[in-house]
Design an enzyme around this catalytic site. Structure first.
Site, PDB file in Angstrom:
ATOM      1  N   GLU A 255      -4.970 -10.105   6.779  1.00 51.17           N
ATOM      2  CA  GLU A 255      -6.130  -9.473   6.143  1.00 51.17           C
ATOM      3  C   GLU A 255      -6.707 -10.386   5.069  1.00 51.17           C
ATOM      4  O   GLU A 255      -7.924 -10.425   4.869  1.00 51.17           O
ATOM      5  CB  GLU A 255      -5.835  -8.053   5.638  1.00 51.17           C
ATOM      6  CG  GLU A 255      -4.702  -7.928   4.691  1.00 51.17           C
ATOM      7  CD  GLU A 255      -4.392  -6.479   4.312  1.00 51.17           C
ATOM      8  OE1 GLU A 255      -5.059  -5.550   4.792  1.00 51.17           O
ATOM      9  OE2 GLU A 255      -3.454  -6.288   3.516  1.00 51.17           O
TER      10      GLU A 255
ATOM     11  N   ILE B  49      10.737   1.906   4.778  1.00 53.76           N
ATOM     12  CA  ILE B  49      11.224   3.239   5.156  1.00 53.76           C
ATOM     13  C   ILE B  49      11.095   3.416   6.665  1.00 53.76           C
ATOM     14  O   ILE B  49       9.983   3.417   7.196  1.00 53.76           O
ATOM     15  CB  ILE B  49      10.418   4.347   4.436  1.00 53.76           C
ATOM     16  CG1 ILE B  49      10.355   4.097   2.921  1.00 53.76           C
ATOM     17  CG2 ILE B  49      10.982   5.729   4.769  1.00 53.76           C
ATOM     18  CD1 ILE B  49      11.645   4.307   2.182  1.00 53.76           C
TER      19      ILE B  49
ATOM     20  N   ASP C 235       2.569   2.976  10.564  1.00 53.51           N
ATOM     21  CA  ASP C 235       3.767   3.559  11.183  1.00 53.51           C
ATOM     22  C   ASP C 235       4.023   4.909  10.538  1.00 53.51           C
ATOM     23  O   ASP C 235       3.401   5.272   9.553  1.00 53.51           O
ATOM     24  CB  ASP C 235       4.979   2.634  10.996  1.00 53.51           C
ATOM     25  CG  ASP C 235       5.260   2.359   9.529  1.00 53.51           C
ATOM     26  OD1 ASP C 235       4.718   1.371   8.996  1.00 53.51           O
ATOM     27  OD2 ASP C 235       5.983   3.152   8.902  1.00 53.51           O
TER      28      ASP C 235
END
Ligand code: SAH
Length: 248
Positions: free
Chosen positions: A12, A171, A216
């Site tokens: 990005e 996570i 995700d």
């Protein structure tokens, strides 16, 4: 006015870099900073690196060495709110550090010696970020091959304001996400930099906003092809939103 832009993905950063003119490159503290213009705005662009310490060090240099006075942070995040889908966007309302726990000296998640748990994003930057997502889905369908959108199951796009949890952990289990939600039920997304960057911005009184594309679901299905998602999808988001914010 100088606007700092931090990207948490090199892809990005490269996409935003391609919109800059009069670019000068500086090395500082093992990072590359690009000073230049986007439209009429003076900007400093840098790859944040990952995690709280790395991103806090980067934003400190942006503020003290490169003299920015506003900060826009973009990256990807895991969804804690199950109604969010891959490809949705979260604009920070507030950020906290889910792994800060200095009890019994301070309340859980409170940053020692600040009395602050939740760092508030700047209202004006938040609105600009939200507005800059207008037309994003149309522009994505023009830029991203239909197979890529189908592969990541992106059929529409929600942009939501919300509470972002930051910690030095990727996570990838629903149990961990549920534990974070049990402490702070309004958490919508989890990531590894925003709350640390927000803490530094608060110290220096720099208005900021964190913009995250959901990559995700912060559970065992985080088996999504991460690099492909960034390269094929997420970088177009940051490019559209950041250049849109700097046009307004
Ligand atoms: N692209 C890397 C993975 C980067 S993961 C690769 O090729 O393997 C680290 C980045 O993703 C950080 O910027 C972090 O903020 C963000 N992130 C995305 N999903 C996350 C999750 N479920 N938990 C924590 N951080 C997450």
């Amino acid at each position: 006015m100088r606007i700092g832009i931090m990207g948490a993905m090199t892809e990005e950063v490269d996409s935003i870099h391609s919109h800059m003119t009069n670019v000068k490159e500086f090395e500082h503290g093992d990072r590359k900073y690009y000073i230049g213009n986007i439209n009429s705005h003076e900007v400093v662009l840098v790859f944040s690196r990952w995690g709280k310490v790395a991103s806090a060090a980067t934003v400190t240099s942006l503020i003290t060495e490169f003299k920015i006075d506003h900060l826009i942070f973009t990256g990807v995040a895991g969804a804690a709110d199950p109604s969010l889908n891959i490809g949705d966007i979260v604009v920070s309302e507030q950020l906290y550090q889910h792994d800060m726990d200095a009890r019994p000296l301070f309340k859980k998640h409170q940053i020692p010696l600040t009395k602050i748990t939740f760092f508030q994003a700047d209202p004006l930057l938040k609105e600009k970020a939200h507005r800059a997502t207008d037309g994003l889905f149309a522009s994505l369908t023009a830029k991203i091959p239909a197979e890529s959108l189908a592969r990541f199951n992106i059929r529409e796009l929600k942009c939501r304001f919300g509470t972002i949890a930051t910690g030095d952990q990727f996570i990838y289990s629903r149990e961990r996400t549920e534990a974070i939600l049990a402490d702070v039920p309004e958490t919508v997304a989890v990531e590894m930099e925003g709350g640390a960057v927000a803490q530094v911005c608060n110290d220096y009184k720099i208005p900021f906003v964190v913009i995250r594309t959901i990559s995700d679901k912060a559970d065992h299905t985080s088996e999504i092809d991460f690099p492909a998602f960034i390269n094929e999808v997420a970088r177009h988001y940051s490019e559209h939103i950041v250049t849109g914010m700097l046009r307004l």
